[in-house]
Design a protein around this motif. Sequence first.
Motif, PDB file in Angstrom:
ATOM      1  N   VAL A  34      34.827  67.719  65.845  1.00 35.77           N
ATOM      2  CA  VAL A  34      34.405  66.875  64.724  1.00 35.77           C
ATOM      3  C   VAL A  34      34.588  67.693  63.440  1.00 35.77           C
ATOM      4  O   VAL A  34      34.727  68.915  63.484  1.00 35.77           O
ATOM      5  N   LEU A  35      34.565  67.016  62.305  1.00 35.55           N
ATOM      6  CA  LEU A  35      34.743  67.678  61.016  1.00 35.55           C
ATOM      7  C   LEU A  35      33.798  68.868  60.885  1.00 35.55           C
ATOM      8  O   LEU A  35      32.583  68.731  61.047  1.00 35.55           O
ATOM      9  N   ALA A  36      34.360  70.032  60.600  1.00 33.22           N
ATOM     10  CA  ALA A  36      33.578  71.263  60.460  1.00 33.22           C
ATOM     11  C   ALA A  36      32.745  71.223  59.183  1.00 33.22           C
ATOM     12  O   ALA A  36      33.212  70.774  58.142  1.00 33.22           O
ATOM     13  N   THR A  37      31.517  71.716  59.275  1.00 30.44           N
ATOM     14  CA  THR A  37      30.645  71.782  58.103  1.00 30.44           C
ATOM     15  C   THR A  37      31.300  72.566  56.960  1.00 30.44           C
ATOM     16  O   THR A  37      31.278  72.093  55.816  1.00 30.44           O
ATOM     17  N   PRO A  38      31.906  73.736  57.216  1.00 30.15           N
ATOM     18  CA  PRO A  38      32.545  74.448  56.105  1.00 30.15           C
ATOM     19  C   PRO A  38      33.636  73.625  55.419  1.00 30.15           C
ATOM     20  O   PRO A  38      33.821  73.717  54.207  1.00 30.15           O
ATOM     21  N   LEU A  39      34.358  72.799  56.185  1.00 32.41           N
ATOM     22  CA  LEU A  39      35.397  71.975  55.584  1.00 32.41           C
ATOM     23  C   LEU A  39      34.778  70.864  54.738  1.00 32.41           C
ATOM     24  O   LEU A  39      35.269  70.560  53.655  1.00 32.41           O
ATOM     25  N   MET A  40      33.678  70.267  55.220  1.00 30.76           N
ATOM     26  CA  MET A  40      32.987  69.242  54.429  1.00 30.76           C
ATOM     27  C   MET A  40      32.529  69.843  53.098  1.00 30.76           C
ATOM     28  O   MET A  40      32.699  69.247  52.034  1.00 30.76           O
ATOM     29  N   ILE A  41      31.971  71.042  53.159  1.00 33.99           N
ATOM     30  CA  ILE A  41      31.518  71.718  51.944  1.00 33.99           C
ATOM     31  C   ILE A  41      32.710  72.005  51.029  1.00 33.99           C
ATOM     32  O   ILE A  41      32.623  71.828  49.808  1.00 33.99           O
ATOM     33  N   GLY A  42      33.821  72.409  51.609  1.00 28.33           N
ATOM     34  CA  GLY A  42      35.028  72.641  50.813  1.00 28.33           C
ATOM     35  C   GLY A  42      35.496  71.388  50.095  1.00 28.33           C
ATOM     36  O   GLY A  42      35.924  71.453  48.935  1.00 28.33           O
ATOM     37  N   MET A  44      33.555  68.953  49.131  1.00 27.15           N
ATOM     38  CA  MET A  44      32.581  68.736  48.060  1.00 27.15           C
ATOM     39  C   MET A  44      32.885  69.641  46.867  1.00 27.15           C
ATOM     40  O   MET A  44      32.855  69.205  45.711  1.00 27.15           O
ATOM     41  N   GLU A  45      33.183  70.917  47.151  1.00 30.51           N
ATOM     42  CA  GLU A  45      33.503  71.854  46.078  1.00 30.51           C
ATOM     43  C   GLU A  45      34.773  71.430  45.342  1.00 30.51           C
ATOM     44  O   GLU A  45      34.840  71.491  44.110  1.00 30.51           O
ATOM     45  N   LYS A  46      35.777  71.002  46.093  1.00 30.18           N
ATOM     46  CA  LYS A  46      37.030  70.581  45.463  1.00 30.18           C
ATOM     47  C   LYS A  46      36.810  69.346  44.593  1.00 30.18           C
ATOM     48  O   LYS A  46      37.359  69.246  43.491  1.00 30.18           O
ATOM     49  N   ALA A  47      35.984  68.416  45.057  1.00 27.04           N
ATOM     50  CA  ALA A  47      35.688  67.229  44.250  1.00 27.04           C
ATOM     51  C   ALA A  47      35.003  67.638  42.950  1.00 27.04           C
ATOM     52  O   ALA A  47      35.337  67.132  41.872  1.00 27.04           O
ATOM     53  N   ALA A  48      34.053  68.574  43.023  1.00 29.41           N
ATOM     54  CA  ALA A  48      33.361  69.043  41.820  1.00 29.41           C
ATOM     55  C   ALA A  48      34.347  69.720  40.865  1.00 29.41           C
ATOM     56  O   ALA A  48      34.352  69.452  39.656  1.00 29.41           O
ATOM     57  N   MET A  49      35.186  70.586  41.406  1.00 25.76           N
ATOM     58  CA  MET A  49      36.173  71.285  40.589  1.00 25.76           C
ATOM     59  C   MET A  49      37.095  70.290  39.891  1.00 25.76           C
ATOM     60  O   MET A  49      37.352  70.389  38.685  1.00 25.76           O
ATOM     61  N   GLU A  50      37.591  69.313  40.637  1.00 26.45           N
ATOM     62  CA  GLU A  50      38.536  68.351  40.070  1.00 26.45           C
ATOM     63  C   GLU A  50      37.883  67.395  39.078  1.00 26.45           C
ATOM     64  O   GLU A  50      38.566  66.802  38.254  1.00 26.45           O
ATOM     65  N   ALA A  51      36.553  67.275  39.132  1.00 28.81           N
ATOM     66  CA  ALA A  51      35.859  66.422  38.161  1.00 28.81           C
ATOM     67  C   ALA A  51      35.876  67.035  36.769  1.00 28.81           C
ATOM     68  O   ALA A  51      35.876  66.309  35.769  1.00 28.81           O
ATOM     69  N   VAL A  52      35.892  68.380  36.695  1.00 30.02           N
ATOM     70  CA  VAL A  52      35.747  69.024  35.387  1.00 30.02           C
ATOM     71  C   VAL A  52      36.909  69.929  34.970  1.00 30.02           C
ATOM     72  O   VAL A  52      37.234  69.985  33.786  1.00 30.02           O
ATOM     73  N   ASP A  53      37.520  70.652  35.888  1.00 28.47           N
ATOM     74  CA  ASP A  53      38.530  71.641  35.506  1.00 28.47           C
ATOM     75  C   ASP A  53      39.669  71.071  34.653  1.00 28.47           C
ATOM     76  O   ASP A  53      40.094  71.722  33.698  1.00 28.47           O
ATOM     77  N   PRO A  54      40.178  69.863  34.931  1.00 26.46           N
ATOM     78  CA  PRO A  54      41.261  69.330  34.092  1.00 26.46           C
ATOM     79  C   PRO A  54      40.841  69.097  32.633  1.00 26.46           C
ATOM     80  O   PRO A  54      41.701  68.964  31.761  1.00 26.46           O
TER      81      PRO A  54
END
Length: 130
Positions: A34-42, A44-54
Amino acid sequence: MENFNLKIGMKSKIEIIVKQKDTAEEFGSGGVKVLATPLMIGLMEKAAMEAVDPHLPTGLATVGTNVNVSHLGATPVDMKAYATAELIDINGKKLTFKVEAFDEKEMIGKGTHDRYIIDLEKFISKAISK
């Protein structure tokens, strides 16, 4: 302190189809397919980064500094999963996001994630000089 053109409510969503390489079994974080917890967290982090970094000026980026999430549900291989992030607080260079993850059936994760705005050149230079 300037707000770097960021606003409360900025959002992003990252979506994947879970593959064998994304599982707890492959990641080494558990013995199940099943989807690994570290990947789920990754995600989430990528979504946060992409919300603001651009929206940041050239030469600035964000780095994750804190993750406080619960993994609530198991997502099998070949099912779609996605994570969302919404900027909920700006405190100088510290950004706090509400993060959530879902699969095709239910919410699978939720919590908060902090990121800090950094000067890329200074950050890399400091990291290399260690």
